[in-house]
Design a protein around this motif. Structure first.
Motif, short mmCIF file in Angstrom:
data_model
loop_
_atom_site.label_atom_id
_atom_site.label_comp_id
_atom_site.label_asym_id
_atom_site.label_seq_id
_atom_site.Cartn_x
_atom_site.Cartn_y
_atom_site.Cartn_z
N ASN A 85 0.83 -1.21 0.00
CA ASN A 85 0.00 0.00 0.00
C ASN A 85 0.86 1.26 0.00
OD1 ASN A 85 -2.34 -1.53 0.07
ND2 ASN A 85 -2.54 -1.44 2.30
N TYR A 86 1.99 1.17 0.68
CA TYR A 86 2.90 2.32 0.72
C TYR A 86 3.45 2.64 -0.67
CZ TYR A 86 6.93 5.18 2.08
OH TYR A 86 7.86 6.19 2.20
N VAL A 87 3.95 1.61 -1.38
CA VAL A 87 4.56 1.86 -2.68
C VAL A 87 3.51 2.21 -3.74
CG1 VAL A 87 6.56 0.42 -2.20
CG2 VAL A 87 4.60 -0.58 -3.38
N GLU A 88 2.25 1.84 -3.50
CA GLU A 88 1.20 2.18 -4.46
C GLU A 88 0.93 3.67 -4.52
OE1 GLU A 88 -2.19 -1.01 -5.22
OE2 GLU A 88 -1.91 -0.63 -3.08
N SER A 89 1.23 4.39 -3.43
CA SER A 89 0.88 5.81 -3.37
C SER A 89 2.08 6.73 -3.24
CB SER A 89 -0.07 6.05 -2.19
OG SER A 89 0.56 5.66 -0.97
N VAL A 90 3.28 6.18 -3.06
CA VAL A 90 4.44 7.01 -2.77
C VAL A 90 4.95 7.69 -4.04
CG1 VAL A 90 6.26 5.28 -3.18
CG2 VAL A 90 6.56 7.02 -1.40
N ASP A 91 5.57 8.85 -3.86
CA ASP A 91 6.23 9.55 -4.96
C ASP A 91 7.70 9.16 -4.93
OD1 ASP A 91 7.35 11.25 -6.80
OD2 ASP A 91 6.38 13.06 -6.04
N PHE A 92 8.13 8.41 -5.93
CA PHE A 92 9.50 7.91 -5.97
C PHE A 92 10.52 9.02 -6.27
CE2 PHE A 92 7.28 3.97 -6.18
CZ PHE A 92 8.15 3.01 -5.72
N ASP A 93 10.05 10.20 -6.62
CA ASP A 93 10.97 11.28 -6.97
C ASP A 93 11.20 12.25 -5.81
OD1 ASP A 93 11.29 10.36 -9.60
OD2 ASP A 93 9.40 11.30 -10.18
N THR A 94 10.57 11.99 -4.66
CA THR A 94 10.76 12.86 -3.52
C THR A 94 11.79 12.28 -2.57
OG1 THR A 94 9.01 11.80 -2.24
CG2 THR A 94 8.37 13.65 -3.68
N GLU A 95 12.11 13.03 -1.53
CA GLU A 95 13.01 12.51 -0.52
C GLU A 95 12.29 11.43 0.28
OE1 GLU A 95 14.69 15.48 1.95
OE2 GLU A 95 15.84 16.42 0.32
N PRO A 96 13.03 10.46 0.78
CA PRO A 96 12.41 9.38 1.56
C PRO A 96 11.69 9.92 2.79
CG PRO A 96 14.67 8.82 0.97
CD PRO A 96 14.48 10.26 0.62
N ASN A 97 10.59 9.26 3.17
CA ASN A 97 9.89 9.53 4.42
C ASN A 97 10.50 8.62 5.48
OD1 ASN A 97 8.11 9.50 6.62
ND2 ASN A 97 6.34 9.98 5.33
N ALA A 98 11.49 9.13 6.18
CA ALA A 98 12.29 8.29 7.07
C ALA A 98 11.44 7.64 8.16
CB ALA A 98 13.40 9.13 7.70
N VAL A 99 10.47 8.37 8.70
CA VAL A 99 9.65 7.83 9.79
C VAL A 99 8.79 6.68 9.29
CG1 VAL A 99 7.82 8.36 11.44
CG2 VAL A 99 9.64 10.02 11.05
N ALA A 100 8.10 6.90 8.17
CA ALA A 100 7.22 5.85 7.63
C ALA A 100 8.02 4.63 7.23
CB ALA A 100 6.45 6.40 6.43
N GLU A 101 9.18 4.84 6.62
CA GLU A 101 9.96 3.72 6.13
C GLU A 101 10.63 2.94 7.25
OE1 GLU A 101 12.21 5.87 3.27
OE2 GLU A 101 10.40 6.25 2.09
N ALA A 102 11.05 3.64 8.30
CA ALA A 102 11.60 2.95 9.46
C ALA A 102 10.54 2.08 10.13
CB ALA A 102 12.17 3.96 10.46
N SER A 103 9.31 2.58 10.16
CA SER A 103 8.21 1.81 10.75
C SER A 103 7.94 0.55 9.94
CB SER A 103 6.95 2.68 10.81
OG SER A 103 5.84 1.91 11.25
N LEU A 104 7.92 0.68 8.62
CA LEU A 104 7.70 -0.49 7.77
C LEU A 104 8.84 -1.50 7.91
CD1 LEU A 104 6.34 1.27 4.56
CD2 LEU A 104 5.06 -0.24 6.09
N GLU A 105 10.06 -0.98 8.00
CA GLU A 105 11.21 -1.87 8.20
C GLU A 105 11.08 -2.66 9.49
OE1 GLU A 105 16.11 -1.64 8.24
OE2 GLU A 105 14.93 0.18 8.53
N ASP A 106 10.68 -1.98 10.56
CA ASP A 106 10.51 -2.65 11.85
C ASP A 106 9.41 -3.71 11.77
OD1 ASP A 106 12.48 -1.11 13.01
OD2 ASP A 106 11.09 0.32 13.92
N GLN A 107 8.32 -3.38 11.07
CA GLN A 107 7.22 -4.33 10.94
C GLN A 107 7.65 -5.58 10.19
OE1 GLN A 107 3.30 -2.57 9.75
NE2 GLN A 107 4.36 -0.63 9.97
N ILE A 108 8.38 -5.39 9.09
CA ILE A 108 8.85 -6.53 8.31
C ILE A 108 9.77 -7.40 9.14
CG2 ILE A 108 10.36 -7.18 6.39
CD1 ILE A 108 9.13 -4.91 4.78
N GLN A 109 10.72 -6.78 9.83
CA GLN A 109 11.70 -7.55 10.59
C GLN A 109 11.10 -8.24 11.81
OE1 GLN A 109 14.74 -4.59 11.25
NE2 GLN A 109 15.70 -4.96 9.26
N SER A 110 9.91 -7.79 12.23
CA SER A 110 9.27 -8.41 13.40
C SER A 110 8.58 -9.72 13.05
CB SER A 110 8.26 -7.44 14.02
OG SER A 110 7.11 -7.28 13.20
#
Length: 207
Positions: A85-110
């Motif tokens: 859902n995140y990649v379906e709506s994200v703008d790949f040409d902007t700077e990364p959303n560090a907070v959102a991406e860190a949260s997704l990383e934590d969820q995956i690794q859990s």
């Protein structure tokens, strides 16, 4: 790739979703996805040359494929869908959303082991079979990385008057979830030999 237990979205539902994406954009995400995987040296350039909806479609295909090819429990499926859902709506040409991406990383690794987490986060591949498959090799390029642009000097690190080691603070840029680049500071350890080679042979008594 480890297989996991419990129910998944139906293969028919995912195929329908992929077909809807294709019909909306007129873009063949599936063939582009596999073309990038097989293009070891230029795959990253090929991906960067896509427009934003095309990049979204490629990553949606990756995650739909992962769901279809693996038996996931409810928690694992929820996490993969959250990333999709995140990649379906994200703008790949902007700077990364560090907070959102860190949260997704934590969820995956859990809910996934280290190898599976890496395939979900770092590459277009979904597992070792993608790398070993004839005609398909590991994607080279920076989908999730840090790059030093200006290297700083190797310096002694003093904490409360005590020497604890050497580190180098450099200017750089980061790319997360394959999105854009943003400036950052990169702190890395360095050695006493590097410190001396750079001309800092004296060791003053003060900090």
């Amino acid at each position: 790739m480890v297989s996991f237990s419990c129910e998944t979205d139906s293969e028919e539902s995912l195929e329908k979703e992929s077909n809807q994406t294709l019909s909306k954009s007129g873009f063949d995400a599936e063939s582009t996805y596999f073309s990038i995987l097989s293009n070891t040296e230029e795959g990253m350039i090929q991906f960067d040359n896509l427009d934003n909806p095309e990049k979204q479609a490629v990553w949606v295909f990756k995650y739909n494929r992962f769901i279809t090819d693996n038996t996931l429990n409810t928690a694992q499926l929820d996490v993969v869908n959250a990333v999709k859902n995140y990649v379906e709506s994200v703008d790949f040409d902007t700077e990364p959303n560090a907070v959102a991406e860190a949260s997704l990383e934590d969820q995956i690794q859990s809910v996934f082991d280290e190898d599976t987490s890496s395939f979900l986060l770092l590459t277009l591949e979904n597992g070792p079979s993608d790398i070993n498959q004839s005609g398909t090799t590991q994607t080279e390029g920076c989908f999730w990385c840090s790059e030093v642009t200006t290297s700083g000097p190797c310096e002694r690190v003093i904490v409360n008057g005590d020497f604890i080691g050497f580190q180098r603070t450099s200017s750089g840029r980061v790319r997360r979830f394959w999105i854009g680049w943003s400036d950052t500071t990169i702190v890395e350890p360095c050695s006493g030999e590097e410190w001396a080679d750079e001309g800092f042979q004296d060791w003053p008594n003060n900090s």
